[in-house]
Design a protein around this motif. Structure first.
Motif, PDB file in Angstrom:
ATOM      1  N   THR A  81       0.880  -1.171   0.000  1.00  0.00           N
ATOM      2  CA  THR A  81       0.000   0.000   0.000  1.00  0.00           C
ATOM      3  C   THR A  81       0.917   1.220   0.000  1.00  0.00           C
ATOM      4  O   THR A  81       1.848   1.294   0.792  1.00  0.00           O
ATOM      5  CB  THR A  81      -0.890   0.044   1.256  1.00  0.00           C
ATOM      6  N   SER A  82       0.646   2.170  -0.887  1.00  0.00           N
ATOM      7  CA  SER A  82       1.459   3.381  -0.895  1.00  0.00           C
ATOM      8  C   SER A  82       0.901   4.345   0.148  1.00  0.00           C
ATOM      9  O   SER A  82      -0.106   5.010  -0.086  1.00  0.00           O
ATOM     10  CB  SER A  82       1.426   4.031  -2.271  1.00  0.00           C
ATOM     11  N   VAL A  83       1.556   4.404   1.314  1.00  0.00           N
ATOM     12  CA  VAL A  83       1.058   5.267   2.384  1.00  0.00           C
ATOM     13  C   VAL A  83       1.077   6.728   1.931  1.00  0.00           C
ATOM     14  O   VAL A  83       0.196   7.514   2.292  1.00  0.00           O
ATOM     15  CB  VAL A  83       1.859   5.050   3.692  1.00  0.00           C
ATOM     16  N   GLY A  84       2.045   7.091   1.079  1.00  0.00           N
ATOM     17  CA  GLY A  84       2.126   8.465   0.582  1.00  0.00           C
ATOM     18  C   GLY A  84       0.882   8.842  -0.189  1.00  0.00           C
ATOM     19  O   GLY A  84       0.252   9.870   0.085  1.00  0.00           O
ATOM     20  N   ILE A  85       0.499   8.011  -1.166  1.00  0.00           N
ATOM     21  CA  ILE A  85      -0.658   8.338  -2.005  1.00  0.00           C
ATOM     22  C   ILE A  85      -1.946   8.301  -1.190  1.00  0.00           C
ATOM     23  O   ILE A  85      -2.771   9.212  -1.257  1.00  0.00           O
ATOM     24  CB  ILE A  85      -0.714   7.390  -3.232  1.00  0.00           C
ATOM     25  N   THR A  86      -2.101   7.253  -0.367  1.00  0.00           N
ATOM     26  CA  THR A  86      -3.299   7.131   0.461  1.00  0.00           C
ATOM     27  C   THR A  86      -3.466   8.344   1.371  1.00  0.00           C
ATOM     28  O   THR A  86      -4.547   8.947   1.438  1.00  0.00           O
ATOM     29  CB  THR A  86      -3.187   5.845   1.300  1.00  0.00           C
ATOM     30  N   ALA A  87      -2.386   8.707   2.062  1.00  0.00           N
ATOM     31  CA  ALA A  87      -2.469   9.821   3.011  1.00  0.00           C
ATOM     32  C   ALA A  87      -2.754  11.133   2.285  1.00  0.00           C
ATOM     33  O   ALA A  87      -3.538  11.958   2.743  1.00  0.00           O
ATOM     34  CB  ALA A  87      -1.171   9.932   3.803  1.00  0.00           C
ATOM     35  N   ARG A  88      -2.126  11.314   1.113  1.00  0.00           N
ATOM     36  CA  ARG A  88      -2.321  12.548   0.364  1.00  0.00           C
ATOM     37  C   ARG A  88      -3.756  12.672  -0.140  1.00  0.00           C
ATOM     38  O   ARG A  88      -4.341  13.760  -0.105  1.00  0.00           O
ATOM     39  CB  ARG A  88      -1.318  12.585  -0.796  1.00  0.00           C
ATOM     40  N   VAL A  89      -4.344  11.551  -0.625  1.00  0.00           N
ATOM     41  CA  VAL A  89      -5.724  11.603  -1.116  1.00  0.00           C
ATOM     42  C   VAL A  89      -6.663  11.985   0.021  1.00  0.00           C
ATOM     43  O   VAL A  89      -7.500  12.880  -0.119  1.00  0.00           O
ATOM     44  CB  VAL A  89      -6.140  10.240  -1.724  1.00  0.00           C
ATOM     45  N   LEU A  90      -6.498  11.333   1.185  1.00  0.00           N
ATOM     46  CA  LEU A  90      -7.357  11.637   2.332  1.00  0.00           C
ATOM     47  C   LEU A  90      -7.178  13.085   2.763  1.00  0.00           C
ATOM     48  O   LEU A  90      -8.138  13.752   3.148  1.00  0.00           O
ATOM     49  CB  LEU A  90      -7.034  10.688   3.486  1.00  0.00           C
ATOM     50  N   SER A  91      -5.935  13.555   2.674  1.00  0.00           N
ATOM     51  CA  SER A  91      -5.643  14.924   3.060  1.00  0.00           C
ATOM     52  C   SER A  91      -6.267  15.897   2.062  1.00  0.00           C
ATOM     53  O   SER A  91      -6.866  16.900   2.450  1.00  0.00           O
ATOM     54  CB  SER A  91      -4.125  15.094   3.148  1.00  0.00           C
ATOM     55  N   ASP A  92      -6.159  15.597   0.757  1.00  0.00           N
ATOM     56  CA  ASP A  92      -6.797  16.429  -0.271  1.00  0.00           C
ATOM     57  C   ASP A  92      -8.303  16.508  -0.028  1.00  0.00           C
ATOM     58  O   ASP A  92      -8.928  17.533  -0.288  1.00  0.00           O
ATOM     59  CB  ASP A  92      -6.563  15.833  -1.675  1.00  0.00           C
ATOM     60  N   LEU A  93      -8.894  15.403   0.463  1.00  0.00           N
ATOM     61  CA  LEU A  93     -10.335  15.366   0.673  1.00  0.00           C
ATOM     62  C   LEU A  93     -10.726  15.846   2.064  1.00  0.00           C
ATOM     63  O   LEU A  93     -11.919  15.899   2.398  1.00  0.00           O
ATOM     64  CB  LEU A  93     -10.863  13.933   0.456  1.00  0.00           C
ATOM     65  N   GLY A  94      -9.737  16.185   2.889  1.00  0.00           N
ATOM     66  CA  GLY A  94     -10.043  16.656   4.237  1.00  0.00           C
ATOM     67  C   GLY A  94     -10.578  15.568   5.144  1.00  0.00           C
ATOM     68  O   GLY A  94     -11.354  15.823   6.064  1.00  0.00           O
TER      69      GLY A  94
END
Lengths: 398, 398
Positions: A127-140
């Motif tokens: 699992t790419s923690v970078g991409i996952t975390a960034r998407v959740l962050s982009d979505l607030g």
């Protein structure tokens, strides 16, 4: 690499990231999806302006993902993360076991031998923690219970992924160290995280109080970054991942009085470095994999079980009453971690170009499909339109 | 270079810069002096933690000085700079002619041949616009008439320095192109600056109004940086210096409505990248030059005429009624530009190690002596103690 060539590359990366990031948001998608697409376009498959394997670009991209995880750590409430710990562990473990078994089985069915099938299965566990975390962050959505479970599970998964990678690398070189080596690596990796958090809570707040008493705000922020770098180095030295160290550094600093000053200082750096990472991931994509029928068939089958395995893992913490589908989809993107697995198999000669291409296809599809799916799933929960756009405004600052 | 080694280098650079920068300010010196000293300490002469010649470190240092000149340009009022134009040109021309003649004569007196003496004289003509601008900025004196003259003269000097460097490089390879080649290079270099400013004023404000209408603030800032990078690339392509291009980009953007947003976005990057440049300059210092009697004698004589020549140049604009000594001292630091001259002579075999060491000594002394001297000269003019510290607080943000 000359200064001029380096500046050209950086300019191309920044323009691609911002142009496509803004476009993605304009059509209701997370900015990170635009940055990945922008990366594909400036990468070797289309324009050939950015080569992510050039040392200086690679190093800046690594700084980017380290700063991203540091920022995510700074915004994470350790208690909230601990609260979802069991659920996150469950998601991570099932999310490793199911895709591995399914990937191994699919690979055998497509005529691969035992070792290549193990490599294929292992690539599906990532699992790419970078991409996952960034998407959740982009979505607030990083602070939601679902977001916290995904973040926790992605971190655990990243540590597990490193252990699996070490085993796979040993296997491909015929040097498997046995179960005791796996146990040792596991204990060290998780022990580092626990030790860093414990020791950090004792020493770091005092240290940063001292720094802020004698130094100006930019100095405090710079020392926060240095702390993240040191933790990343230590994590790497004990066999964990540097981004896990940076995340731990953020977690430790999150509760200090200096956290706002550090966040403010790191924010501007993040705007510059983080997109370099995502554009580099996009630029590493080889679009040729979409051209071969065999690759499409095998890659398609791998992609199917890769998605289903992680989505099923989202339902593993049966006691959790939130939206389990969000958790599962959040775990889907393989990103750069999946690419590293496939690369290891290719370099060791265990995978031929076609099979490497199939894994690449799986990585591309899982990485690009997760952001819009998450966005679609999370949209109704945002409530009023005005409230949603306020959240979006806030999170684009990250 | 591995990610871990890169992170270690960056951590060492940041700690050295911030620790010694804060210490310098504590004893009443500009922060940049501390960063240079910190660089010497982490460099090859003492701790050996930072090698400024490693590609990735060199590239980040170049980004640092480009961002510094971009920031300086953003804060510079073009009209104010034009107003001091004739004085600045006079300072630059006399500041090139006098040190060249004096250095050439001293070198001949010490037994050097014609060509090595020309190289030595040429190395004395340099002014490090980066160090000069940073010192004035640390002291909050960039907007003073003296500061504007020094800035303008340093920029002109940097362009002249490149022309001289090109001639010297040709001479050392026995390929001197004659006066017409010099004239051509000069016209191109100054023509680029004039053309960029003119064209920039016409196109750039509209372009950035468009960007800010459709993009968020971080996007506007990123595009400002991209513009600086593109101008740096273009300046390099036409044979001018990349930092002159970045300065011109800042000048052009300074008058746009988006200037505050761009400055805000670039500020955080500056805190990170700019110290890398100064630590790298410090790390390039070889303290061994202070160990040889011959080097000390020749180097000392060169240093003397290097300082006197630039100080005299400060008095060249006879019609200027301000503090001419401040101007002259502001032109003294040779910094990285002087090092490049010496390096060219060494690489071409025109200078032996001892003579290279003497030039290195001249560069070190002029670079380290200017910041505290300027601070001492400018202190009384600051008025009330409270006012001075407010200025200092403001300028440490740069």
């Amino acid at each position: 690499m000359t200064v001029t060539a380096f500046l050209t590359t950086l300019a191309a990366i920044l323009v691609a990231a911002k142009l496509f990031g803004e476009l993605a948001e304009r059509i209701g998608q997370p900015a990170v999806l635009g940055e990945l697409v922008g990366g594909v376009i400036v990468g070797g498959s289309v324009l050939g302006l950015v080569d992510p394997h050039v040392e200086s670009v690679h190093l800046l991209a690594e700084i980017g993902v380290i700063i991203l995880l540091f920022e995510i750590g700074l915004e994470t409430d350790l208690m909230k993360l601990f609260a979802v710990g069991p659920a996150a562990a469950m998601v991570a473990l099932v999310g490793v076991a199911l895709p591995f078994a399914a990937g191994y089985w699919v690979a055998l069915a497509f005529g691969l031998g035992t070792l290549p099938a193990i490599v294929a299965g292992a690539a599906l566990t990532a699992t790419s923690v970078g991409i996952t975390a960034r998407v959740l962050s982009d979505l607030g959505r990083l602070g939601d219970p679902e977001g916290q479970i995904v973040l926790g599970a992605a971190v655990i998964d990243d540590v597990l992924g490193l252990i699996i990678l070490a085993v796979v690398a040993d296997l491909t070189q015929g040097e498997f160290g046995g179960l005791s080596a796996i146990v040792r690596t596991t204990v060290v990796a998780f022990g580092f995280l626990a030790g860093a958090l414990l020791l950090g809570q004792l020493v770091v707040p005092r240290l940063f109080r001292l720094i802020s008493r004698h130094g100006k705000e930019p100095t405090v922020a710079a020392m926060g970054l240095v702390f993240a770098f040191i933790m990343a180095i230590l994590a790497d030295l004990v066999g964990s991942a540097s981004i896990i160290g940076a995340f731990a550094a953020g977690l430790v600093l999150a509760s200090t009085e200096q956290a706002p000053a550090i966040e403010k200082g790191v924010l501007g750096l993040g705007h510059f470095f983080v997109p370099i990472f995502f554009v580099a991931v996009g630029a590493a994509v080889d679009l040729q994999v979409f051209g071969s029928r065999d690759v499409l068939l095998f890659g398609g089958a791998l992609t199917l079980v890769a998605v289903l395995g992680k989505v099923a893992a989202g339902y593993a913490p049966f006691w959790f009453t939130g939206r389990k589908l969000v958790i599962g989809v959040g775990m889907v993107p393989r990103g750069e971690v999946g690419l590293i697995f496939a690369q290891t198999g290719l370099t060791a000669g265990v995978l031929d170009a076609g099979r490497f291409g199939a894994l690449m296809l799986m990585v591309i599809v899982t990485t690009f499909v997760a952001p819009p799916t998450l966005k679609a799933l999370l949209k109704p929960a945002a409530g009023a339109e005005a409230e949603e756009s306020a959240v979006a405004d806030l999170t684009t600052e990250i």
